[in-house]
Write an enzyme that holds these catalytic residues in place. Structure first.
Site, PDB file in Angstrom:
ATOM      1  N   HIS A   1       0.072 -53.158 -33.499  1.00  0.00           N
ATOM      2  CA  HIS A   1      -0.807 -52.033 -33.878  1.00  0.00           C
ATOM      3  C   HIS A   1      -0.864 -50.974 -32.774  1.00  0.00           C
ATOM      4  O   HIS A   1      -1.848 -50.249 -32.664  1.00  0.00           O
ATOM      5  CB  HIS A   1      -2.226 -52.505 -34.188  1.00  0.00           C
TER       6      HIS A   1
ATOM      7  N   SER B   1      11.044 -26.739 -20.592  1.00  0.00           N
ATOM      8  CA  SER B   1      10.338 -25.812 -21.473  1.00  0.00           C
ATOM      9  C   SER B   1      10.548 -24.402 -20.957  1.00  0.00           C
ATOM     10  O   SER B   1      10.627 -24.179 -19.750  1.00  0.00           O
ATOM     11  CB  SER B   1       8.847 -26.155 -21.478  1.00  0.00           C
TER      12      SER B   1
ATOM     13  N   LYS C   1       7.452 -29.193 -17.470  1.00  0.00           N
ATOM     14  CA  LYS C   1       7.857 -30.078 -18.566  1.00  0.00           C
ATOM     15  C   LYS C   1       9.247 -30.693 -18.404  1.00  0.00           C
ATOM     16  O   LYS C   1      10.166 -30.061 -17.912  1.00  0.00           O
ATOM     17  CB  LYS C   1       7.830 -29.304 -19.885  1.00  0.00           C
TER      18      LYS C   1
ATOM     19  N   GLU D   1      13.949 -37.390 -29.475  1.00  0.00           N
ATOM     20  CA  GLU D   1      13.297 -36.741 -30.619  1.00  0.00           C
ATOM     21  C   GLU D   1      14.325 -36.384 -31.695  1.00  0.00           C
ATOM     22  O   GLU D   1      14.065 -36.514 -32.889  1.00  0.00           O
ATOM     23  CB  GLU D   1      12.568 -35.482 -30.166  1.00  0.00           C
TER      24      GLU D   1
END
Ligand code: ARG
Length: 473
Positions: free
Chosen positions: A156, A277, A283, A290
């Site tokens: 979970h 970024s 970043k 992704e």
């Protein structure tokens, strides 16, 4: 341009119709298979005295020249000629004259395109097998490199019980092994020869399908010509394989994304596998993960797309089936990138074992072990569960964890606790204690890794056998 099938038409094809119905923009990828299939067909026609040896020699030499032209980019594909089959046949006839016009004797584009795709997919199976083996080797490598590291295991997405990082990697190894296990069946179904089916019913010429079967290194010939030209099950099986591989890679990607976040801090991905970024200088984004996760949707789409295309088709060939190829090619390309970049990314990531240990020292992942301690002293497990649950609640209120309690505190919780409780619920003890066959104890994971090596060796041997069978370098 005059069509190879133009005899019964009184009018040229509408330009938009040509554009809409053409498949040359993608099926030119099968030019090598198309040439090989045609050479085998012509060779068989000559052996059966259906065409002359001279015609066959001219056809073979002409096709070989065309293959070279395509290889070096010296072949202009024509949309008006619809697909790779007619582009090559037209060029052949332009080059060698009448003999070229004899190539299509006893054959239809329906069995021709099917034989091309069969050969294309059986080759893809071999390449996919190689990619998977490489990834499995990386899982073994990374598991070995970080074999001391313990991380929280989750259910979970809540911390559950500590596990070896290598155990976690070997779970992915198992998933990829199952993916590999799909390949032999796909290969088997791809390695059946449809050539000789003609348009659908067979042919009136005295062809010998055994000759083409041997020349093209197929294991078998379709028993039924109608099935031969209308079957796309092997394509669906390949797409389904691709969908499952992507699903596994996507799950892994999701974990790498979580683990590399500041919130988790379990791993650091190599700079070479991340991007920055344009606005936020701090970043470092896990774009590759992704994209693997994102592209999974497209690969599922190819499977759903072809299943849907096929579902309402009457026997036998229907032009709808031309839609089978783009999804296959995209699946092959996407899997190639996704598998190989994932392997590279794993190989170069750093696992922060000190941090995962610190995280575990500061939580309740050892609560099950505390309950097990009581149960082993005779307390019914349900009761032990309730006692430890109350102890956890007590710690939460005090702002500490179980290992911060003293032996006296433990004894106050239950008289079954003795001084050894503190050693029994260290993170290392929690891992070492799970020493059943499939458990996370170091010796059990070592066994998994050993079996993993055997599995990889068997897969490598299987790939070699396929390569020899279809004469692939
Ligand atoms: N381009 C077609 C395909 O990919 C080849 C077979 C066409 N056959 C036909 N009868 N139109 O399916």
């Amino acid at each position: 341009m005059a069509k190879l099938w133009g005899g019964r038409f009184t009018k040229g094809t509408d330009k938009a119709v040509e554009d809409f119905t053409s498949s040359i923009s993608f099926d030119s990828r099968m030019h090598k298979e198309d040439v090989a299939g045609s050479i085998a067909h012509a060779t068989m026609l000559a052996a059966q005295h259906i065409i002359s040896k001279e015609d066959k020699d001219a056809i073979v030499a002409g096709l070989q020249a065309i293959e070279k032209q395509i290889d070096v980019g010296d072949f202009e594909f024509s949309v008006a000629l619809e697909d790779i089959h007619m582009n090559i046949e037209k060029r052949l006839t332009d080059a060698i004259g009448e003999a070229g016009g004899r190539l299509h004797t006893g054959r239809s584009r329906n069995d021709q395109v099917a034989v091309d795709l069969h050969m294309y997919i059986r080759k893809a199976v071999v390449h996919m097998g190689e990619e998977l083996v490489n990834l499995q080797q990386v899982f073994l490598e990374v598991a070995e490199k970080y074999k001391e590291v313990i991380i929280p295991g989750y259910t979970h997405l809540q911390r559950a019980q500590p596990v070896l990082f290598s155990h976690h990697m070997m779970a992915y190894f198992s998933m990829i092994s199952r993916d590999f296990d799909n390949l032999p069946l796909i290969f088997k179904h791809a390695n059946v020869m449809p050539l000789g089916a003609g348009a659908l019913a067979g042919t009136t010429y005295p062809i010998d399908q055994n000759i083409t079967k041997e020349l093209l290194h197929f294991d078998a010939i379709y028993e039924n010509s109608m099935d031969a030209v209308s079957d796309r099950d092997y394509v669906l099986e390949f797409l389904s394989f691709g969908a499952k591989v992507m699903m596994h890679l996507s799950r892994l990607s999701e974990e790498l994304i979580l683990w590399s976040s500041t919130e988790f801090g379990f791993i650091e991905l190599d700079d070479a596998h991340c991007t920055g970024s344009s606005i936020m200088p701090q970043k470092k984004n896990p774009d590759v993960c992704e994209l693997v996760r994102g592209k999974t949707g497209r690969i599922y789409g190819h499977l759903m797309g072809l299943l849907t295309t096929m579902k309402g088709l009457p026997m036998t060939y229907n032009k709808d089936m031309q839609e089978d190829k783009e999804g296959v090619f995209d699946t092959i390309d996407t899997l190639h990138f996704a598998i190989s970049i994932t392997a590279d990314m794993l190989r170069h990531m750093k696992v922060n074992g000190d941090h995962t240990k610190a995280v575990l020292d500061d939580d309740f992942s050892n609560a099950t072990d505390m309950a097990d301690y009581l149960a082993k002293k005779g307390v019914p497990f349900r009761e032990a569960h309730a006692i430890v649950g109350a102890a956890v609640q007590h710690c939460i209120e005090k702002g500490c964890v179980l290992l911060d309690l003293s032996v006296e505190d433990f004894k106050a919780i239950s008289h079954h606790f003795e001084a050894d409780i503190l050693d029994a619920i260290t993170i290392e003890a929690c891992v070492a204690g799970r020493s059943n066959y499939s458990g996370t104890a170091p010796e059990c994971v070592a066994r998994q890794m050993q079996i993993g090596q055997t599995i990889v060796a068997e897969e490598v041997a299987q790939i070699q056998q396929w390569k020899e069978k279809i004469h692939l370098q």
